[in-house]
Design a protein around this motif. Sequence first.
Motif, mmCIF file in Angstrom:
data_model
loop_
_atom_site.group_PDB
_atom_site.id
_atom_site.type_symbol
_atom_site.label_atom_id
_atom_site.label_comp_id
_atom_site.label_asym_id
_atom_site.label_seq_id
_atom_site.Cartn_x
_atom_site.Cartn_y
_atom_site.Cartn_z
ATOM 1 N N GLY A 402 14.323 1.746 4.070
ATOM 2 C CA GLY A 402 12.899 1.786 4.329
ATOM 3 C C GLY A 402 12.079 1.393 3.129
ATOM 4 O O GLY A 402 12.596 1.154 2.025
ATOM 5 N N ILE A 403 10.762 1.327 3.343
ATOM 6 C CA ILE A 403 9.819 1.015 2.285
ATOM 7 C C ILE A 403 8.632 1.957 2.402
ATOM 8 O O ILE A 403 8.248 2.379 3.498
ATOM 9 C CB ILE A 403 9.338 -0.450 2.349
ATOM 10 N N LEU A 404 8.056 2.301 1.246
ATOM 11 C CA LEU A 404 6.826 3.076 1.184
ATOM 12 C C LEU A 404 5.843 2.313 0.302
ATOM 13 O O LEU A 404 6.228 1.766 -0.735
ATOM 14 C CB LEU A 404 7.057 4.468 0.596
ATOM 15 N N SER A 405 4.588 2.295 0.702
ATOM 16 C CA SER A 405 3.570 1.591 -0.063
ATOM 17 C C SER A 405 2.289 2.402 -0.057
ATOM 18 O O SER A 405 1.839 2.862 1.002
ATOM 19 C CB SER A 405 3.316 0.199 0.536
ATOM 20 N N THR A 406 1.704 2.608 -1.256
ATOM 21 C CA THR A 406 0.487 3.394 -1.382
ATOM 22 C C THR A 406 -0.457 2.717 -2.361
ATOM 23 O O THR A 406 -0.065 2.381 -3.485
ATOM 24 C CB THR A 406 0.779 4.818 -1.876
ATOM 25 N N LEU A 407 -1.694 2.516 -1.941
ATOM 26 C CA LEU A 407 -2.742 1.951 -2.788
ATOM 27 C C LEU A 407 -3.770 3.035 -3.065
ATOM 28 O O LEU A 407 -4.341 3.624 -2.149
ATOM 29 C CB LEU A 407 -3.405 0.761 -2.087
ATOM 30 N N SER A 408 -4.001 3.326 -4.357
ATOM 31 C CA SER A 408 -4.950 4.362 -4.764
ATOM 32 C C SER A 408 -6.055 3.728 -5.602
ATOM 33 O O SER A 408 -5.769 2.949 -6.522
ATOM 34 C CB SER A 408 -4.255 5.448 -5.584
ATOM 35 N N ALA A 409 -7.304 4.082 -5.293
ATOM 36 C CA ALA A 409 -8.439 3.514 -6.023
ATOM 37 C C ALA A 409 -9.460 4.597 -6.324
ATOM 38 O O ALA A 409 -9.816 5.391 -5.444
ATOM 39 C CB ALA A 409 -9.094 2.401 -5.204
ATOM 40 N N HIS A 410 -9.939 4.643 -7.575
ATOM 41 C CA HIS A 410 -11.001 5.552 -7.986
ATOM 42 C C HIS A 410 -12.303 4.768 -7.957
ATOM 43 O O HIS A 410 -12.536 3.873 -8.786
ATOM 44 C CB HIS A 410 -10.740 6.082 -9.397
ATOM 45 N N LEU A 411 -13.189 5.103 -7.013
ATOM 46 C CA LEU A 411 -14.440 4.390 -6.821
ATOM 47 C C LEU A 411 -15.586 5.384 -6.949
ATOM 48 O O LEU A 411 -15.901 6.120 -6.003
ATOM 49 C CB LEU A 411 -14.473 3.712 -5.445
ATOM 50 N N GLY A 412 -16.174 5.448 -8.136
ATOM 51 C CA GLY A 412 -17.228 6.428 -8.380
ATOM 52 C C GLY A 412 -16.697 7.839 -8.246
ATOM 53 O O GLY A 412 -15.724 8.220 -8.917
#
Length: 805
Positions: A402-412
């Motif tokens: 399997g694959i896991l993908s996570t995008l995290s962004a700090h916006l203000g």
Amino acid sequence: MKTGLISMIALATGIASTPFAAHAADAAPAPAAAPADDAAPAGDDDQQIVVTGRRTRSVVEMDGIQIQKQLPGINPLKAIQTLPGVTFLTADPWGNNEQNISLFIHGFNQQQLGYTLDGIPLGDQTYGNYNGLAPQRAVISENVGRVTLASGAGDLGTASTSNLGGTIDTFSSDPKHEMGGTIAQTFGSYNTYRTFVRIDSGDLGTGSAFYLSGVRQDARAWDFNGHQGGYQANGKFVHDDATGKFTIYAAYSDKTEPNEDATVITPANRATAPYTRPFFYPDFAGMQTYLNSGAYKAAGSNYRNYYSDAQRTDYLAYAKYDWRISDRVTWTNQAYAHHNDGVGVVAGPIDVAGLPGLFSFYYPGVPGSSPTSAANLARLSTIFGGSGLATRTTEYQIDRGGILSTLSAHLGNHEIEVGGWYERQSSSAFRRWYALDVNNPSSPYTRPFDQAAPLITQYGSRITVDEIQTHIQDTWHILPNVTVLAGFKSTFQKARQDVPVQPIPGSFSNSTALPVGRINTDKAFLPEIGATWAVTEHDQFFVNAQQNIRQFPTSAATGLSPFALGSQPVFEDFKANVKPETSWTYEVGARAQHAVSLGPITGFEGQISYYHVDFSNRLLALSPTTVITSIISGAAIIQNVGDVKTNGVDFAATLHFGPHFSIYNAVSYNDSQYQQNYSTGVPAVVVPTAGKQVPGSPKWLNKTVVSANYGIFDLQFTGDYLGRRFATYTNDLSVPGYFTLAGRIGVAVPLNDAMFVKTLNLSVNVTNITDQKGASTLSIGAASGTFNQFPVAPRQVFGTISVNF
């Protein structure tokens, strides 16, 4: 108190703690506890046993050093039994034997929780696992960096299809920054020896480092002459630079665990039932005398078998890259693969538990005579090797990736996280019967199919599953001390079973045929909302609500799986009318940490939480036979028993008496009640379960840890009170509560690099100091009148010597 981590609850030598920061409710993963690979001398005040993460829900954590203090080589799941709300039971001191493990958290059993290693899914921990492997096989115990328990609701991004009641996340330690190694040797009761070796490269000058490690363990079972243990190897490589962090991990495990036969308990035999049912192996002559004397018939359901064990071989690997796109954006991708082959084996008499009837379908006897007639039994004995015994196996194989993908962004003031998980899984389960030759009796440590072809293949199933899960969440820092989290996940499961070998109609209890076909389940919206309020820099409130689902298990050998149903029409009806189990979990609580000056008391950390669970579509697998663990097995009857409502409170606190002494105590109360009666049979009979407690889960738990350290010495005592548990669905039978005590004394001697050795560590662990007897794991499959129980392992003593160089 030292700074560094947010520590709410400490069990032993001290804690490292910070005040609640402005954004203390950050929903990102909590900072790691003191790393297990940097072994500090005993008494170092930076060693944590439990910390809470900065979450909107109850999260507690135990680091690797404190795990090993429980017992070197312990199963990480058993180590967390000191945490509030956790009931972990097993018939061996390490918690390694998966056949008799029982784990309850807030009324949910082990198949209703989620498990991961470094983020990758480990399945639902069903015995004879079809979608994963046990944590103690996925990582060597000494290489565990920390274990995190979310005892109610896990992260939205947790890769699990079974986390109704929370998650247990195990993390492997990273390579050390300095070149060196560790050699540890444990000896102890019942001829135990465990050898652990780890070599660390140290920093290679480019942000890279790796370690290689291996372990060999062997121990005799405490009530019979079976050998428990095997071989494991782990390797981990990490490259960390300004752009990102790249990790490769690989694990190999080849383990054999001798199983423990449970004792069948009824009101009639309760006073006379044996405490244990030890196997005869390797005393084949003694087994033959036992059979010839007829003593096994007098024992009824509590007859003794020749041997039984679980053999498992696993290969697991993953590659992970945390790409730091900017100081505000991180994209993490992880790919993994797992292969398992295993076999569960039991060798026992051919004329018990309905076996003559089963075998008559494959070897018809004398026309007009009963399958249990002397002539037919003599004929069966000849067919099965003349020993009066037969060997039954369940042979497993798993291939998944399997694959896991996570995008995290700090916006203000917002922290946005978007992620997904995909897994392709195939598994098979074949039930087979082999002869046990009187002139060449088999061994539990050699797989039967390596010795001879099976006489009977009772059934064979192959299943493919696609899992897809996505999530999105926003952590919004509304005020410097107030944070709100909101998000949801979606989950989709598509499964298909093919049956290369169907059971002969009528031979498989309650079955005409195993079903063939697909069953798909989808849940597009599973929300979570929570908040934290840092009232002061030392006090915090939290609240959380989350919905979760347990996808249908997908194995013909698992009782709650639709693929184990006994006919195609029943399967089609199940698909049309039965929904997966779901739960709503609500939590509210408070955390506090303070340095105080109250006479001898110098510090306090604590957490209290109240939780309520609405559990819907509860599924119940009723045994198809009167003996719950019948050797002939069969297709379980799956009932929807309506809802369960749970209310509970966890309270845990640590008092510090200066830097050298502390007392931890955790009290847990859990009230989990069925809301409806259910009907079974034709004509229908009402089973009165409304208002009854969920069996196997105690109402009351109390855990105590007393720790002391001075200089190079440390001492720890751990007490565990387990309250009364009901053992049937109607609560007509129960087992009393009991208290167990364990202890450890250790010394860490610095050697100033003499002979390249930095530290010499010596320790002695004693489990079940008072030699308490009682019921460990309960096997529950009847509405009333009977249950099975496993014994509590007796007092055992283990000594460990280790060197760091």
